[in-house]
Write a protein that holds these residues in place. Structure first.
Motif, PDB file in Angstrom:
ATOM      1  N   LEU A  34     -79.863 -34.140   2.137  1.00  0.00           N
ATOM      2  CA  LEU A  34     -78.627 -33.148   1.804  1.00  0.00           C
ATOM      3  C   LEU A  34     -77.414 -33.859   2.688  1.00  0.00           C
ATOM      4  CD1 LEU A  34     -80.574 -29.884   2.805  1.00  0.00           C
ATOM      5  CD2 LEU A  34     -79.900 -30.843   0.570  1.00  0.00           C
ATOM      6  N   GLY A  35     -76.332 -34.010   1.783  1.00  0.00           N
ATOM      7  CA  GLY A  35     -74.986 -34.171   2.269  1.00  0.00           C
ATOM      8  C   GLY A  35     -74.462 -32.876   2.388  1.00  0.00           C
ATOM      9  N   THR A  36     -72.960 -32.818   2.640  1.00  0.00           N
ATOM     10  CA  THR A  36     -72.359 -31.680   2.974  1.00  0.00           C
ATOM     11  C   THR A  36     -71.912 -30.925   1.444  1.00  0.00           C
ATOM     12  OG1 THR A  36     -71.563 -32.632   4.953  1.00  0.00           O
ATOM     13  CG2 THR A  36     -70.502 -30.447   4.366  1.00  0.00           C
ATOM     14  N   ILE A  37     -71.037 -31.641   0.801  1.00  0.00           N
ATOM     15  CA  ILE A  37     -70.724 -31.383  -0.380  1.00  0.00           C
ATOM     16  C   ILE A  37     -69.941 -32.387  -1.122  1.00  0.00           C
ATOM     17  CG2 ILE A  37     -68.342 -30.626   0.125  1.00  0.00           C
ATOM     18  CD1 ILE A  37     -68.982 -27.910  -1.728  1.00  0.00           C
ATOM     19  N   VAL A  89     -76.133 -29.271   1.311  1.00  0.00           N
ATOM     20  CA  VAL A  89     -76.178 -28.097   1.977  1.00  0.00           C
ATOM     21  C   VAL A  89     -75.349 -27.059   1.215  1.00  0.00           C
ATOM     22  CG1 VAL A  89     -75.807 -27.083   4.316  1.00  0.00           C
ATOM     23  CG2 VAL A  89     -76.642 -29.316   4.037  1.00  0.00           C
ATOM     24  N   LEU A  90     -74.025 -27.562   0.848  1.00  0.00           N
ATOM     25  CA  LEU A  90     -73.146 -26.349   0.312  1.00  0.00           C
ATOM     26  C   LEU A  90     -72.980 -26.116  -1.004  1.00  0.00           C
ATOM     27  CD1 LEU A  90     -70.161 -26.642   2.903  1.00  0.00           C
ATOM     28  CD2 LEU A  90     -72.274 -25.154   3.144  1.00  0.00           C
ATOM     29  N   GLN A  91     -73.147 -24.911  -1.490  1.00  0.00           N
ATOM     30  CA  GLN A  91     -72.721 -24.455  -2.687  1.00  0.00           C
ATOM     31  C   GLN A  91     -71.404 -24.438  -3.174  1.00  0.00           C
ATOM     32  OE1 GLN A  91     -71.803 -21.193  -4.405  1.00  0.00           O
ATOM     33  NE2 GLN A  91     -71.988 -22.073  -6.338  1.00  0.00           N
ATOM     34  N   THR A 131     -75.815 -31.586   9.106  1.00  0.00           N
ATOM     35  CA  THR A 131     -76.976 -31.158   9.915  1.00  0.00           C
ATOM     36  C   THR A 131     -76.646 -29.836  10.555  1.00  0.00           C
ATOM     37  OG1 THR A 131     -77.489 -33.281  10.289  1.00  0.00           O
ATOM     38  CG2 THR A 131     -78.215 -31.773  11.969  1.00  0.00           C
ATOM     39  N   ARG A 132     -75.518 -29.552  10.923  1.00  0.00           N
ATOM     40  CA  ARG A 132     -75.131 -28.232  11.709  1.00  0.00           C
ATOM     41  C   ARG A 132     -75.053 -27.341  10.550  1.00  0.00           C
ATOM     42  NH1 ARG A 132     -71.686 -31.991  14.452  1.00  0.00           N
ATOM     43  NH2 ARG A 132     -70.031 -31.474  12.938  1.00  0.00           N
ATOM     44  N   LEU A 133     -74.318 -27.446   9.422  1.00  0.00           N
ATOM     45  CA  LEU A 133     -74.216 -26.345   8.599  1.00  0.00           C
ATOM     46  C   LEU A 133     -75.873 -25.957   8.190  1.00  0.00           C
ATOM     47  CD1 LEU A 133     -71.211 -27.498   6.550  1.00  0.00           C
ATOM     48  CD2 LEU A 133     -71.597 -25.434   7.853  1.00  0.00           C
ATOM     49  N   TYR A 134     -76.671 -26.887   7.753  1.00  0.00           N
ATOM     50  CA  TYR A 134     -77.926 -26.632   7.439  1.00  0.00           C
ATOM     51  C   TYR A 134     -78.698 -25.976   8.712  1.00  0.00           C
ATOM     52  CZ  TYR A 134     -83.055 -27.305   6.151  1.00  0.00           C
ATOM     53  OH  TYR A 134     -84.320 -27.064   5.785  1.00  0.00           O
ATOM     54  N   GLN A 135     -78.621 -26.304   9.839  1.00  0.00           N
ATOM     55  CA  GLN A 135     -79.135 -25.535  10.817  1.00  0.00           C
ATOM     56  C   GLN A 135     -78.680 -24.211  11.038  1.00  0.00           C
ATOM     57  OE1 GLN A 135     -78.485 -28.432  13.973  1.00  0.00           O
ATOM     58  NE2 GLN A 135     -80.510 -29.395  13.804  1.00  0.00           N
TER      59      GLN A 135
END
Length: 178
Positions: A34-37, A89-91, A131-135
């Motif tokens: 997973l990347g960010t967006i 990670v982000l929609q 990583t932080r957003l996933y967590q």
């Protein structure tokens, strides 16, 4: 008006970005990356890690000692042949350009749709922000911890390609079922 132009140059409000890409996975995917967006360049070319300066595809090719895939179909094929699911990670979020540091109002993707359809054994996030957003946003819901990997972005210039390949070796081992 000139002062307004200067003010706009310092406006880091960003724009609302809604994730435009489908996840890449199949029933044999073992790892979820997973990347960010997607960055503006990735959105333009309609594929993950689309900026030619991003080293993600060079890292992936090096992990399996293959040539660097040059087309979106070849990139998708590399992922699926090696049991790698790819998404973000982000929609949606508000972001200035490709700057993860500017992200506001993040809304997570529903990774449960991949976790329920594929035998995922490991989740990896590319970069500290992902990583932080996933967590914070996803792990409490799905209960699957992630392993953070260094960003392959050109903004992470301190890491050489060889260092990135070494850092991504746990992804290869998990994808290969080792």
């Amino acid at each position: 008006m000139a002062s307004n132009t200067g003010k706009d140059a310092h406006n880091h409000a960003g724009q609302l970005v809604i994730h435009p890409l489908d996840p890449i996975f199949d029933e044999n995917s073992r790892v979820l990356v997973l990347g960010t967006i997607p960055s503006p360049k990735s959105r333009e070319v309609r594929f993950y890690y689309g900026n030619p300066q991003n080293r993600f595809w060079r890292v992936m090719a090096a992990l399996w000692e293959e040539g660097v895939p040059g087309t979106n179909d070849a990139r998708r094929d590399l992922c699926l042949r090696h049991h790698v699911a790819l998404w973000d990670v982000l929609q949606r979020c508000t972001i200035a350009g490709a700057s993860d540091a500017s992200i506001r109002d993040p809304v997570p993707n529903d990774v449960g749709r991949i976790l329920s359809a594929a035998p995922i054994t490991h989740v990896f996030c590319t970069g500290g922000t992902a990583t932080r957003l996933y967590q914070r946003l996803i792990e409490p819901v799905c209960g699957v911890p992630c392993t953070g990997l260094p960003s392959t972005s050109p903004a992470n210039a301190r890491m050489r390609l060889d260092d990135l390949v070494a850092a991504y070796e746990p992804l290869r081992r998990a994808a290969d079922g080792e």
